[in-house]
Structures are given as structure tokens and as C-alpha cells.
Design an enzyme around this catalytic site. Structure first.
Site, PDB file in Angstrom:
ATOM      1  N   PRO A   9       0.787  -1.229   0.000  1.00 53.14           N
ATOM      2  CA  PRO A   9       0.000   0.000   0.000  1.00 53.14           C
ATOM      3  C   PRO A   9       0.824   1.286   0.000  1.00 53.14           C
ATOM      4  CG  PRO A   9      -0.197  -1.153   2.103  1.00 53.14           C
ATOM      5  CD  PRO A   9       0.484  -2.086   1.152  1.00 53.14           C
ATOM      6  N   ASN A  10       0.300   2.236  -0.744  1.00 49.70           N
ATOM      7  CA  ASN A  10       0.834   3.609  -0.824  1.00 49.70           C
ATOM      8  C   ASN A  10       2.130   3.738  -1.619  1.00 49.70           C
ATOM      9  OD1 ASN A  10      -1.271   4.804   0.844  1.00 49.70           O
ATOM     10  ND2 ASN A  10      -0.355   3.643   2.515  1.00 49.70           N
ATOM     11  N   ARG A  17       4.283  11.086  -1.896  1.00 51.77           N
ATOM     12  CA  ARG A  17       4.231  10.824  -0.453  1.00 51.77           C
ATOM     13  C   ARG A  17       5.585  11.102   0.208  1.00 51.77           C
ATOM     14  NH1 ARG A  17       4.693   4.344   1.022  1.00 51.77           N
ATOM     15  NH2 ARG A  17       4.188   5.136   3.090  1.00 51.77           N
ATOM     16  N   TYR A  22      10.929   9.088   1.348  1.00 50.04           N
ATOM     17  CA  TYR A  22      10.925   8.117   0.242  1.00 50.04           C
ATOM     18  C   TYR A  22      11.539   8.650  -1.055  1.00 50.04           C
ATOM     19  CZ  TYR A  22       7.813   5.672   3.433  1.00 50.04           C
ATOM     20  OH  TYR A  22       7.303   5.033   4.535  1.00 50.04           O
ATOM     21  N   ASN A  73       8.081  -5.706  -1.116  1.00 49.69           N
ATOM     22  CA  ASN A  73       8.026  -4.572  -0.205  1.00 49.69           C
ATOM     23  C   ASN A  73       6.576  -4.500   0.267  1.00 49.69           C
ATOM     24  OD1 ASN A  73       7.907  -2.210   1.170  1.00 49.69           O
ATOM     25  ND2 ASN A  73       9.014  -0.985  -0.346  1.00 49.69           N
ATOM     26  N   ALA A  76       3.277  -0.868   4.612  1.00 49.74           N
ATOM     27  CA  ALA A  76       2.755  -0.870   5.985  1.00 49.74           C
ATOM     28  C   ALA A  76       2.377  -2.273   6.465  1.00 49.74           C
ATOM     29  CB  ALA A  76       1.546   0.054   6.079  1.00 49.74           C
ATOM     30  N   GLU A  97      13.060  -9.260   1.113  1.00 50.32           N
ATOM     31  CA  GLU A  97      12.263  -8.109   1.555  1.00 50.32           C
ATOM     32  C   GLU A  97      13.020  -6.819   1.195  1.00 50.32           C
ATOM     33  OE1 GLU A  97      12.427  -7.933   5.823  1.00 50.32           O
ATOM     34  OE2 GLU A  97      10.666  -6.651   5.969  1.00 50.32           O
ATOM     35  N   HIS A  99      12.867  -2.466   1.629  1.00 52.40           N
ATOM     36  CA  HIS A  99      12.271  -1.210   2.098  1.00 52.40           C
ATOM     37  C   HIS A  99      13.086  -0.061   1.536  1.00 52.40           C
ATOM     38  CE1 HIS A  99       9.580  -3.323   4.661  1.00 52.40           C
ATOM     39  NE2 HIS A  99      10.591  -4.047   5.091  1.00 52.40           N
ATOM     40  N   ARG A 106      13.512   4.256  12.192  1.00 49.58           N
ATOM     41  CA  ARG A 106      12.231   4.960  12.267  1.00 49.58           C
ATOM     42  C   ARG A 106      11.448   4.546  13.527  1.00 49.58           C
ATOM     43  NH1 ARG A 106       9.416   4.858   6.577  1.00 49.58           N
ATOM     44  NH2 ARG A 106       8.153   6.433   7.658  1.00 49.58           N
TER      45      ARG A 106
HETATM   46  C1  DQA Z   1       8.348   1.018   3.548  1.00 55.72           C
HETATM   47  C2  DQA Z   1       8.495   1.214   5.055  1.00 55.72           C
HETATM   48  C3  DQA Z   1       7.171   0.950   5.758  1.00 55.72           C
HETATM   49  O1  DQA Z   1       7.331   1.119   7.155  1.00 55.72           O
HETATM   50  C4  DQA Z   1       6.113   1.914   5.269  1.00 55.72           C
HETATM   51  O2  DQA Z   1       4.879   1.637   5.891  1.00 55.72           O
HETATM   52  C5  DQA Z   1       6.002   1.956   3.801  1.00 55.72           C
HETATM   53  C6  DQA Z   1       7.204   1.856   2.971  1.00 55.72           C
HETATM   54  C7  DQA Z   1       9.620   1.393   2.773  1.00 55.72           C
HETATM   55  O3  DQA Z   1       9.727   0.992   1.610  1.00 55.72           O
HETATM   56  O4  DQA Z   1      10.490   2.081   3.312  1.00 55.72           O
HETATM   57  O5  DQA Z   1       4.919   2.175   3.249  1.00 55.72           O
HETATM   58  O6  DQA Z   1       8.083  -0.357   3.295  1.00 55.72           O
END
Ligand code: DQA
Length: 145
Positions: A9-10, A17, A22, A73, A76, A97, A99, A106
Site C-alpha cells: 500500500p501507498n 508521499r 521516500y 516490499n 505498511a 524483503e 524497504h 524509524r
Molecule cells: C516502507 C516502510 C514501511 O514502514 C512503510 O509503511 C512503507 C514503505 C519502505 O519501503 O520504506 O509504506 O516499506
């Protein structure tokens, strides 16, 4: 060799964002980075983004049995989703994984990664380049078999 790259998501909001966290690159640029790296390391790649947990679970299940590696990835859902962890464990496909940000530096609630428990490697804090790193690490793992 077939690779599935899953984004949660997002991540479709990249570029808009929280650019301080990011960066200013867009989701389209993320896809381009992934396609370039997949070509470089000899993978056929499928890329998927969804804001819905069940869609991510369905995609992981559908990867079985014809996918060699998964790069994920979970965004959240990293920090909440036992369903994604269970799906990754169910299919048993090697997974990395990713990020974009350095989640370790964080908030406390980002310090748990459920999906990460089913991944043999985690890349974080490298921005979009982290996807290339993940694909390289996947290639090394699959070539060592
Ligand atoms: C994320 C880190 C997560 O904590 C966050 O909720 C994201 C992006 C990252 O790519 O840094 O949406 O996965």
C-alpha cells in the site's frame, strides 16, 4: 528464471508521499528500475502493486509453483500482516524483503517485520536502488543452488 516483485500500500504514491523519507522518484521509476535490473540479471519479471492485503496474499499464492523468486516490499503490511507471512511460508519460494527507507531508524512500530521472517534477506535504506540490490541477491542465491 521467473521473478515476482510485489509492492504494498501507498507505494503507488511514490514521488508525492513524504519525499523527505521516500525520495522524489515515482512508482513508474520504481518499475523501470526493476525491469532494468531483471533484464541485467536474466529474469522474466512480473511487477504488482496493491493497496489491499488480500490481493497481495492472492498474488503470492498464484506464484506457486511457477516462480523462482519473490521480491516483496509489503509497505505498511510489513508490520502487521501475519497473512502475508503465512502466504510466503505456504509457497516456500525464496523471498527478499525490500524497504526504500531505513525502517530500523524509524518509529518503534516499524521495528517488527512479519514478512521478513519468511525472507532470506532484507534490503533497506537504499531508495529505489534497493530493488536492484534485492534482484542481484536473489540471482546469487538461485545460482548457488
Ligand atoms: C516502507 C516502510 C514501511 O514502514 C512503510 O509503511 C512503507 C514503505 C519502505 O519501503 O520504506 O509504506 O516499506
Amino acid at each position: 528464471m521467473k521473478l515476482l516483485v510485489i509492492n504494498g500500500p501507498n507505494l503507488n504514491m511514490l514521488g508525492i508521499r513524504e519525499p523527505a523519507i521516500y525520495g522524489s522518484q515515482t512508482y513508474a521509476q520504481l518499475e523501470e528500475t526493476v525491469r532494468d535490473a531483471a533484464r541485467e540479471f536474466g529474469f522474466d519479471v512480473e511487477i504488482l502493486q496493491s493497496n489491499h492485503e488480500g490481493v497481495l496474499v492472492d498474488a503470492i499464492q498464484a506464484a506457486y509453483p511457477n516462480t523462482d523468486g519473490i521480491i516483496i516490499n509489503p509497505a505498511a503490511y510489513t508490520h502487521t500482516s501475519v497473512a502475508i507471512l503465512d502466504a510466503l511460508k505456504s509457497v516456500g519460494i525464496p523471498a527478499v524483503e525490500v524497504h526504500i527507507s531505513n525502517v530500523r531508524q524509524r518509529e518503534d512500530f516499524r521495528q517488527v517485520s512479519y514478512a521478513g521472517m519468511a525472507c532470506f534477506h532484507t534490503v533497506m535504506g537504499e531508495g529505489l536502488d534497493g530493488y536492484r540490490t534485492a534482484i542481484r541477491v536473489m540471482k546469487e542465491k538461485l545460482s548457488a543452488k
